[in-house]
Design an enzyme around this catalytic site. Sequence first.
Site, PDB file in Angstrom:
ATOM      1  N   ARG A 101      14.919  23.394  41.457  1.00  0.00           N
ATOM      2  CA  ARG A 101      13.975  22.951  42.500  1.00  0.00           C
ATOM      3  C   ARG A 101      12.779  23.881  42.480  1.00  0.00           C
ATOM      4  O   ARG A 101      12.929  25.102  42.612  1.00  0.00           O
ATOM      5  CB  ARG A 101      14.648  22.949  43.874  1.00  0.00           C
ATOM      6  CG  ARG A 101      13.664  22.739  45.006  1.00  0.00           C
ATOM      7  CD  ARG A 101      14.310  22.465  46.338  1.00  0.00           C
ATOM      8  NE  ARG A 101      14.869  21.118  46.377  1.00  0.00           N
ATOM      9  CZ  ARG A 101      15.224  20.494  47.505  1.00  0.00           C
ATOM     10  NH1 ARG A 101      15.080  21.086  48.673  1.00  0.00           N
ATOM     11  NH2 ARG A 101      15.714  19.272  47.465  1.00  0.00           N
ATOM     12  N   HIS A 128      11.519  13.491  42.819  1.00  0.00           N
ATOM     13  CA  HIS A 128      12.828  13.879  43.369  1.00  0.00           C
ATOM     14  C   HIS A 128      13.841  12.841  42.865  1.00  0.00           C
ATOM     15  O   HIS A 128      14.331  12.007  43.628  1.00  0.00           O
ATOM     16  CB  HIS A 128      12.749  13.922  44.898  1.00  0.00           C
ATOM     17  CG  HIS A 128      13.873  14.662  45.557  1.00  0.00           C
ATOM     18  ND1 HIS A 128      14.911  15.256  44.855  1.00  0.00           N
ATOM     19  CD2 HIS A 128      14.147  14.889  46.878  1.00  0.00           C
ATOM     20  CE1 HIS A 128      15.738  15.825  45.714  1.00  0.00           C
ATOM     21  NE2 HIS A 128      15.299  15.619  46.934  1.00  0.00           N
ATOM     22  N   GLN A 131      17.347  12.145  44.500  1.00  0.00           N
ATOM     23  CA  GLN A 131      17.191  11.480  45.792  1.00  0.00           C
ATOM     24  C   GLN A 131      17.033   9.972  45.601  1.00  0.00           C
ATOM     25  O   GLN A 131      17.736   9.179  46.228  1.00  0.00           O
ATOM     26  CB  GLN A 131      15.959  12.047  46.513  1.00  0.00           C
ATOM     27  CG  GLN A 131      15.714  11.458  47.873  1.00  0.00           C
ATOM     28  CD  GLN A 131      16.785  11.884  48.873  1.00  0.00           C
ATOM     29  OE1 GLN A 131      17.028  13.058  49.043  1.00  0.00           O
ATOM     30  NE2 GLN A 131      17.433  10.935  49.523  1.00  0.00           N
ATOM     31  N   ASP A 223       9.685   9.483  54.903  1.00  0.00           N
ATOM     32  CA  ASP A 223       9.914  10.898  54.589  1.00  0.00           C
ATOM     33  C   ASP A 223       8.926  11.698  55.444  1.00  0.00           C
ATOM     34  O   ASP A 223       8.014  11.123  56.056  1.00  0.00           O
ATOM     35  CB  ASP A 223       9.666  11.122  53.077  1.00  0.00           C
ATOM     36  CG  ASP A 223       9.926  12.556  52.623  1.00  0.00           C
ATOM     37  OD1 ASP A 223      10.544  13.341  53.382  1.00  0.00           O
ATOM     38  OD2 ASP A 223       9.509  12.913  51.493  1.00  0.00           O
ATOM     39  N   CYS A 263      15.106  10.435  53.602  1.00  0.00           N
ATOM     40  CA  CYS A 263      15.778  11.349  52.680  1.00  0.00           C
ATOM     41  C   CYS A 263      16.272  12.617  53.371  1.00  0.00           C
ATOM     42  O   CYS A 263      17.136  13.311  52.844  1.00  0.00           O
ATOM     43  CB  CYS A 263      14.852  11.698  51.523  1.00  0.00           C
ATOM     44  SG  CYS A 263      13.306  12.433  52.058  1.00  0.00           S
ATOM     45  N   ARG A 291      24.223  11.336  48.056  1.00  0.00           N
ATOM     46  CA  ARG A 291      23.623  12.321  47.146  1.00  0.00           C
ATOM     47  C   ARG A 291      24.724  12.971  46.306  1.00  0.00           C
ATOM     48  O   ARG A 291      24.591  13.152  45.104  1.00  0.00           O
ATOM     49  CB  ARG A 291      22.875  13.414  47.945  1.00  0.00           C
ATOM     50  CG  ARG A 291      21.579  12.973  48.622  1.00  0.00           C
ATOM     51  CD  ARG A 291      20.483  12.697  47.616  1.00  0.00           C
ATOM     52  NE  ARG A 291      20.230  13.822  46.735  1.00  0.00           N
ATOM     53  CZ  ARG A 291      19.478  14.880  47.020  1.00  0.00           C
ATOM     54  NH1 ARG A 291      18.851  14.939  48.172  1.00  0.00           N
ATOM     55  NH2 ARG A 291      19.307  15.858  46.137  1.00  0.00           N
TER      56      ARG A 291
HETATM   57  N1   CP Z   1      16.790  15.344  50.812  1.00  0.00           N
HETATM   58  C1   CP Z   1      16.861  16.598  50.332  1.00  0.00           C
HETATM   59  O1   CP Z   1      16.613  16.858  49.157  1.00  0.00           O
HETATM   60  O2   CP Z   1      17.256  17.530  51.240  1.00  0.00           O
HETATM   61  P1   CP Z   1      17.231  19.113  51.032  1.00  0.00           P
HETATM   62  O3   CP Z   1      15.787  19.519  50.918  1.00  0.00           O
HETATM   63  O4   CP Z   1      17.890  19.653  52.250  1.00  0.00           O
HETATM   64  O5   CP Z   1      17.978  19.432  49.779  1.00  0.00           O
HETATM   65  N1  NVA Z   2       8.857  15.292  50.425  1.00  0.00           N
HETATM   66  C1  NVA Z   2       9.768  16.288  50.919  1.00  0.00           C
HETATM   67  C2  NVA Z   2      11.169  15.946  50.537  1.00  0.00           C
HETATM   68  C3  NVA Z   2      12.228  16.895  51.014  1.00  0.00           C
HETATM   69  C4  NVA Z   2      13.591  16.521  50.518  1.00  0.00           C
HETATM   70  C5  NVA Z   2       9.364  17.667  50.377  1.00  0.00           C
HETATM   71  O1  NVA Z   2       8.986  17.738  49.200  1.00  0.00           O
HETATM   72  O2  NVA Z   2       9.408  18.645  51.115  1.00  0.00           O
END
Ligand code: CP
Ligand code: NVA
Length: 304
Positions: A101, A128, A131, A223, A263, A291
């Site tokens: 990430r 993502h 997701q 989101d 999400c 997930r």
């Molecule tokens: N939806 C999602 O990726 O959640 P987190 O940021 O908590 O991993």
């Molecule tokens: N769009 C959001 C998704 C979090 C899972 C972010 O990137 O923070």
Amino acid sequence: MKKDLVSIKDLTAKEIKEIFDLTDKLKKDAQKYSRTLSGNSLALIFQKPSNRTRVSFQVGMYQLGGYSLYLAPQEINLGVRESIRDVAKTLSRYVQAIVFRTFEHKNVTELARAADIPVINALSDFEHPCQALADIYTVREKLKRLKGLTLAFVGDGNNVCNSLLYAAAKVGLNMHVGSPAGYTPDSAVVGEAKAIARTKQAEVKVFDNPTDAVRGAHVVYTDVWTSMGQEKEAQERKKIFREFQINKNLARLAHPKALIMHCLPAHRGEEITDEMMDSPNSVIFDQAENRMHVQKAILIKLLK
Ligand code: CP
Ligand code: NVA
């Protein structure tokens, strides 16, 4: 040759279906797969916070008989203490896959290129994919089909939206996006998604308002308005996105049984009301649970 999941574009429609079919099996009989990845280790490199992604990968790996280790931002200190390439080369000698990430999407492509083992994108500023796969799987699980249905994404044309656009197009699900001007998804992504969708007799449409996007939709998805890394813009974004909240009045325009999806993490009272989050049509926590099941299938597909 090793295979990565950096983008939804790395997967064919057939591979997505295989992941979903394996997920069904994993959900029906988790015990049967409890040794499938024994002897395998998974490294998670996270440069941003996480609840779902981290926990679902670590617990999922445990449930498959494997081991996982979490590497927080300050431990690897990626790109500062050592280069992405050297981290990739070193971890390739210890573990069988990396979940990553990060901020810039090019970091994921760089890590994947340098690693000798599969790299899974656990969120970048551009995509993502885990997701989106879990989301589309959830739609299939709840509504029993994908073709002919429409998912409406309301809000920021962000990483989650991009991955959903690619994934929906690949599986032949129609997708509507409703975003304020200036916050619509990347035009190149929309163009690519439209081209893929056309081959599946599906449609991708982008609107500058939430109502046209949601009208008649079978799934209403949102989101956060401010993604991780954009915190400085939060106040300005709250004003710009005000009309794009998922609430009772907006949801009324969708199909009466439309699924409500997010999400997570959610900012209740901003992009979605409590009432919608907790409504009988909300599948938000099933989506979060999925997930883990979908990622178990992804791990098996990439490692076996
Ligand atoms: N939806 C999602 O990726 O959640 P987190 O940021 O908590 O991993
Ligand atoms: N769009 C959001 C998704 C979090 C899972 C972010 O990137 O923070």
